[in-house]
Design a protein around this motif. Sequence first.
Motif, PDB file in Angstrom:
ATOM      1  N   CYS A  89      48.830  29.726  31.991  1.00 39.19           N
ATOM      2  CA  CYS A  89      48.393  31.024  31.501  1.00 39.19           C
ATOM      3  C   CYS A  89      49.490  31.612  30.616  1.00 39.19           C
ATOM      4  O   CYS A  89      50.665  31.564  30.961  1.00 39.19           O
ATOM      5  CB  CYS A  89      48.106  31.968  32.670  1.00 39.19           C
ATOM      6  SG  CYS A  89      47.514  33.566  32.089  1.00 39.19           S
ATOM      7  N   ASN A  91      49.183  34.808  29.243  1.00 35.13           N
ATOM      8  CA  ASN A  91      48.993  36.252  29.178  1.00 35.13           C
ATOM      9  C   ASN A  91      50.225  36.948  29.771  1.00 35.13           C
ATOM     10  O   ASN A  91      50.488  36.828  30.962  1.00 35.13           O
ATOM     11  CB  ASN A  91      47.716  36.595  29.970  1.00 35.13           C
ATOM     12  CG  ASN A  91      47.510  38.093  30.108  1.00 35.13           C
ATOM     13  OD1 ASN A  91      48.297  38.890  29.608  1.00 35.13           O
ATOM     14  ND2 ASN A  91      46.443  38.470  30.795  1.00 35.13           N
ATOM     15  N   CYS A  94      50.018  38.782  33.072  1.00 35.38           N
ATOM     16  CA  CYS A  94      49.422  38.095  34.228  1.00 35.38           C
ATOM     17  C   CYS A  94      50.508  37.508  35.119  1.00 35.38           C
ATOM     18  O   CYS A  94      51.522  37.014  34.637  1.00 35.38           O
ATOM     19  CB  CYS A  94      48.498  36.988  33.735  1.00 35.38           C
ATOM     20  SG  CYS A  94      47.782  36.011  35.066  1.00 35.38           S
ATOM     21  N   ASN A  96      50.410  34.832  36.726  1.00 31.38           N
ATOM     22  CA  ASN A  96      50.459  33.372  36.592  1.00 31.38           C
ATOM     23  C   ASN A  96      51.149  32.909  35.308  1.00 31.38           C
ATOM     24  O   ASN A  96      51.185  31.716  35.028  1.00 31.38           O
ATOM     25  CB  ASN A  96      49.044  32.778  36.624  1.00 31.38           C
ATOM     26  CG  ASN A  96      48.398  32.946  37.988  1.00 31.38           C
ATOM     27  OD1 ASN A  96      49.069  33.283  38.955  1.00 31.38           O
ATOM     28  ND2 ASN A  96      47.085  32.723  38.057  1.00 31.38           N
ATOM     29  N   CYS A 122      42.208  30.984  33.995  1.00 25.24           N
ATOM     30  CA  CYS A 122      43.148  31.560  34.962  1.00 25.24           C
ATOM     31  C   CYS A 122      42.362  32.385  35.980  1.00 25.24           C
ATOM     32  O   CYS A 122      41.574  33.252  35.609  1.00 25.24           O
ATOM     33  CB  CYS A 122      44.156  32.443  34.227  1.00 25.24           C
ATOM     34  SG  CYS A 122      45.253  33.341  35.313  1.00 25.24           S
ATOM     35  N   CYS A 124      43.501  34.569  37.918  1.00 21.38           N
ATOM     36  CA  CYS A 124      44.026  35.924  38.041  1.00 21.38           C
ATOM     37  C   CYS A 124      43.515  36.826  36.913  1.00 21.38           C
ATOM     38  O   CYS A 124      42.994  37.902  37.168  1.00 21.38           O
ATOM     39  CB  CYS A 124      45.554  35.860  38.042  1.00 21.38           C
ATOM     40  SG  CYS A 124      46.334  37.463  38.141  1.00 21.38           S
ATOM     41  N   CYS A 125      43.646  36.392  35.646  1.00 21.06           N
ATOM     42  CA  CYS A 125      43.291  37.287  34.530  1.00 21.06           C
ATOM     43  C   CYS A 125      42.092  36.793  33.732  1.00 21.06           C
ATOM     44  O   CYS A 125      41.687  37.430  32.759  1.00 21.06           O
ATOM     45  CB  CYS A 125      44.494  37.473  33.594  1.00 21.06           C
ATOM     46  SG  CYS A 125      44.855  36.018  32.594  1.00 21.06           S
TER      47      CYS A 125
END
Length: 496
Positions: A89, A91, A94, A96, A122, A124-125
Motif C-alpha cells: 500500500c 497511501n 494508511c 499499511n 488494501c 485498511c484503506c
Amino acid sequence: MMNTRRIDNDASLLPQICNGHQLNHCKTVSCIHFGSTDPQHYVLQRNNPNKPMLVCKECGAFPPIINNHDVVEEALRLKQQQSSGMPACSNPDCENLGLPVLTHRHLYHAFGFSGDRQRYRCKCCQATFVDRWSGFNSKNLIQQKLLAMLFTGYPVRDICRRLNMNPKSFYDQLSHIASRCRRQLAMFDARLVKHVPQLALASDISELQPNSGNGVLWVASSEAESGYVLAQDINYQPDEHEECSEWHDPYSNGARFMAPPPVQLVEAPNTMPQGLLAHIDAVYRQIMARPNFEDPLSSKPRLNYPSKGCLIRPQYTVYAHYMHLQQMLEQNEELAIYMPQETLLRSACISIFCDRIKDKTIHPIYVETDPEWQHGQHAGRIDIVLMGWWRDRWAFTRKNDISKGICHLGGEKDNEGKWLEVATHRTITQYQQRFQDQFAQFINEPRRKLRPGGLLPLLDIYRAWHNLCRQDRDGITPAQQMGLIATPLTLEQLLS
Ligand SMILES: [Zn+2]
Ligand SMILES: [Zn+2]
C-alpha cells in the motif's frame, strides 16, 4: 565551533529514549549495571566538548554515546531499502503503508488482474495497486545475458556494446533485476525465520570497495553453516542529506549523517604480529586507539568522500542492522551470533539484544583462528586468557601448532569446548570475499570509487544469486540446505 550545551541534570544525561530504545548503558556484561538506563549509575565527562563520555560508576567502562532516534531511523531506512519496489500500500495516510504483500498477506485481498499482473486491494484503506513484477518478464532473456556477462567479469561498456544498449538502460535493467531479486528473497527470508526456532548466525563487516578508501562499509549476516545471507547493509545512502556534520554530536537528532571529515594525523599502524594471541592483543590496542572505538572510520587519516549521496556513521548502520534482524527474528528462541573480533559488532549486538543476554537466550561469540584451521575439529586442551581493556575471557585450543580462539561475549563460562568446535564466521567472510573477486572489474572502475550507489542493485542481485542459485561442491544451494526449496533456481527462474 565550541559546543555550549550544558548538561547538568540527570534527565538529560543519556540521549533521549526512542520507541522504547535506550542503547546507552554499561556494556560490561559482568557489571551489576550492565544494561542499566538509570542515569544515577553514570557520570558524564565533557573534558573534550566534541567527545562527551559516559562512564559507568561501577566498572569504569566508557561506552561511546549514540543517538537512539538515529538508530531507529536508520533501521527504517534499511527496511525501506529492502522492500523498495515491492507491491505494498502506498497511501501515506494508511497504516499499511510500505508493508509488502509478500510478507504481509493478511493485510491485502487479491483483487483481479491488470493484464497478466496481479492486482491487490488494501484491507485498511481500500486502495488498489498492481504487483509490477508478477506475470511474464518480457526482458528475461536479455537480463540473463546481462547477468551472465557481469558475473564473468565483462566491463560495463563491453556489455552495453554486445547487448546493444546504452549505459542508462544497462543501469535501468540492473535495478529492475534487483527489484525482482528482492521480491524473491523476501519470500525465502520469511520462510527461514519462521521455520528455525534455533539459529546460528555469522556476521562480518568489511569495506565495500577496499581500493577506494571511500568509507563505505558493508555489514552482513548469514546462517552460519549453510551461508544463507539474511541481511546485508551499507552505511551509505544515494540521497543527499541537507545537514551533515564533521563532529558526532549524539545529543542532536541527525547525528548519523557524516560530512567529509578533516584530514587527521594518525600513527601508521604497526605491522601485525604473528601468532593468534599476539594478533588479538594487537587488534584490541588498535581499537582502543580509535577516537570512537565503535567507529572504525574515526581512525582513518583521510576519506575519499563519495561525490554523490551521504555517508552514515558506521555505528548507526551496524546497530540498525541488528535491530532489523531482531525484528525479523521475533519468534526465535535461541540465537548464536559468531563474529570476528570487532568492538563495533560486539557493542551493537549486546545493546540491541540486551534483554536476551540477561535471559541467556543469545550467544554472541568472537571467533578468531589461524588461517589454516580446519573447521569442525574437536577442541583438545583449552587455555583461558583474559584480554583487552574489557578483560574479555578467551578460550584457546590448538592442533599441530594451529590455533583457534573464541570469546563468549554474553559471559557464559562452561561451554568452551562446544563453541570451539562449532563457532565460525567463515561463510559470511567468504561471501564478502567472493563478491570482491567476482566483481573486481565493476567495483574498481575508476569513476565508481566515488559513486558507490551503482553497487546497490548489484548487492541485492548477488545475495539472491548466492542464496538461491549458487551450488556448493555437492550441488546444493544455501536455500536448499536450509530446507526452503528442493532444487537450485536457474537464472531464468530467478528473473521470472
Ligand atoms: Zn559497568
Ligand atoms: Zn492502505
